[in-house]
Design a protein around this motif. Structure first.
Motif, short mmCIF file in Angstrom:
data_model
loop_
_atom_site.label_atom_id
_atom_site.label_comp_id
_atom_site.label_asym_id
_atom_site.label_seq_id
_atom_site.Cartn_x
_atom_site.Cartn_y
_atom_site.Cartn_z
N GLY A 3 21.08 -15.29 -82.44
CA GLY A 3 19.80 -15.97 -82.25
C GLY A 3 19.71 -16.74 -80.95
N GLY A 4 20.53 -16.34 -79.97
CA GLY A 4 20.40 -16.94 -78.64
C GLY A 4 20.78 -18.41 -78.56
N TYR A 5 21.53 -18.91 -79.56
CA TYR A 5 21.91 -20.32 -79.70
C TYR A 5 20.75 -21.21 -80.10
N ILE A 6 19.54 -20.65 -80.23
CA ILE A 6 18.35 -21.47 -80.45
C ILE A 6 17.64 -21.14 -81.76
N MET A 7 18.02 -20.08 -82.43
CA MET A 7 17.36 -19.70 -83.68
C MET A 7 18.32 -18.87 -84.51
N TYR B 142 17.76 -17.25 -70.12
CA TYR B 142 17.77 -18.53 -69.39
C TYR B 142 17.46 -19.68 -70.34
N PHE B 143 16.44 -19.51 -71.18
CA PHE B 143 16.06 -20.57 -72.11
C PHE B 143 17.20 -20.88 -73.07
N GLY B 144 17.85 -19.83 -73.59
CA GLY B 144 18.96 -20.03 -74.52
C GLY B 144 20.10 -20.79 -73.90
N TRP B 145 20.49 -20.39 -72.69
CA TRP B 145 21.61 -21.06 -72.04
C TRP B 145 21.26 -22.49 -71.63
N ARG B 146 20.06 -22.69 -71.11
CA ARG B 146 19.67 -24.06 -70.74
C ARG B 146 19.67 -24.96 -71.97
N SER B 147 19.23 -24.41 -73.09
CA SER B 147 19.19 -25.19 -74.33
C SER B 147 20.60 -25.54 -74.81
N LEU B 148 21.50 -24.57 -74.77
CA LEU B 148 22.87 -24.83 -75.23
C LEU B 148 23.59 -25.80 -74.31
#
Length: 328
Positions: A87-91, A215-221
């Motif tokens: 889930g991309g680290y976000i979901m 990009y969103f997943g990595w920035r969030s993690l």
């Protein structure tokens, strides 16, 4: 330019059903709500019991929710799988991958623990991987209660789950508290530097999980811009300087997956480090191709994975079966 002409024909129809969505801070909650969950119409597995547990989390953190899968048709001590969802680290959630775990448990007669780790950006690194480490600790220290062999624990997952599995294997190696016998990494998300490539691969990442989502997943993690010089290998496993001493590894990726080159490189480095490694690239396959369950390439990948896990668990299973036979 499009790469549709390179997609396996059996995988092409799904692309028409999944809209291209850009993940943002504003719509993340809505996207999570739309994420697939376990279906009431899923196949039944009468020989598997599933229990929900809340286990001690990292120091100062909440308890971690896990789903515990145990085979009722197998006697004696069994190997176990620590499963980390994607889930991309976000979901994503443990519930959404219930069928995946049950298929593995059913095929191999192992036990499994699926971890509902905390998600980014609400919980950035190191929260998610420390939740997974807490689950490994609980699984290892409760081996007798669960009927599992603490020396036959495999860790695995897909996408971000594969990334967490790779990071957890590094963390377990370096802390030296709880052994892992095997890691299987299915199209793992392991290198934040993919977001910053000046010349990205021209034939990957068009479908399902694209550069913007990555990009969103990595920035969030990470809680910062990806690609910096201070990213921990326990957040992005590809950042590890040394891979020696890691458990035997199974790794696969689709030829059209955004993670193709980072996974190729990780497999190369594992082999250079003397880690027994099996690596597959599936032609015509994009990220998440396993959603098309009846495609030949999906069936092939499942066969390869189960065969690798069976080999990894083999010595313990044979010993257990011999012990059962001798007491019969």
């Amino acid at each position: 330019m499009t790469t549709k002409h390179l997609v396996d024909p059996e995988l092409a129809a799904l692309l028409e059903q999944i809209p291209a969505t850009v993940v943002t801070d504003e719509n993340l909650r809505q996207i999570r709500a739309m994420s697939p969950r376990a279906s009431a119409n899923s196949p039944q597995f009468p020989t598997i019991t599933v229990t929900e547990r809340f286990i001690p989390g990292p120091e100062g953190a909440p308890d971690v929710r896990v789903l515990v899968y145990q085979p009722t048709s197998v006697q004696g001590v069994v190997p176990s799988l620590l499963w980390l969802h994607g889930g991309g680290y976000i979901m994503g959630s443990a519930d959404a991958e219930d069928l995946t775990v049950k298929n593995i448990v059913s095929a191999l007669g192992c036990a499994a623990v699926s971890v509902d780790y905390r998600l980014a950006p609400e919980t950035p690194y190191p929260g998610p991987v420390e939740d997974c480490y807490a689950a490994l600790k609980w699984l290892s220290t409760h081996a007798d209660e669960l009927g599992i062999d603490p020396n036959q624990i495999a860790v695995g997952g897909s996408s971000a789950g594969g990334g967490l599995a790779a990071a957890l294997a590094l963390l377990a190696r370096d802390r030296g508290e709880f052994p892992l016998a095997f890691q299987f990494l299915l199209a793992p998300m392991i290198d934040d530097r993919t977001c910053t490539l000046a010349q990205p691969h021209p034939y990957t990442g068009e479908f399902i999980w694209r550069a913007e989502a990555n990009y969103f997943g990595w920035r969030s993690l990470l809680g910062q811009e990806p690609g910096g010089t201070d990213v921990s290998p326990y957040a992005a496993a590809a950042r590890a300087e040394h891979l020696e001493g890691l458990p035997a590894t199974f790794l696969y990726v689709g030829a059209l997956d955004l993670f193709l080159e980072e996974d190729l490189e990780y497999a190369r480095r594992l082999l250079r480090a003397g880690v027994p490694t099996e690596f597959h690239v599936y032609p015509g396959a994009y990220h998440g191709f396993r959603m098309v369950a009846n495609a030949q390439v999906t069936r092939t990948s499942e066969r390869d994975l189960l065969a690798a896990l069976k080999r990894a668990f083999g010595p313990a299973r044979r010993s257990n079966e011999h012990s059962q036979a001798s007491h019969a």
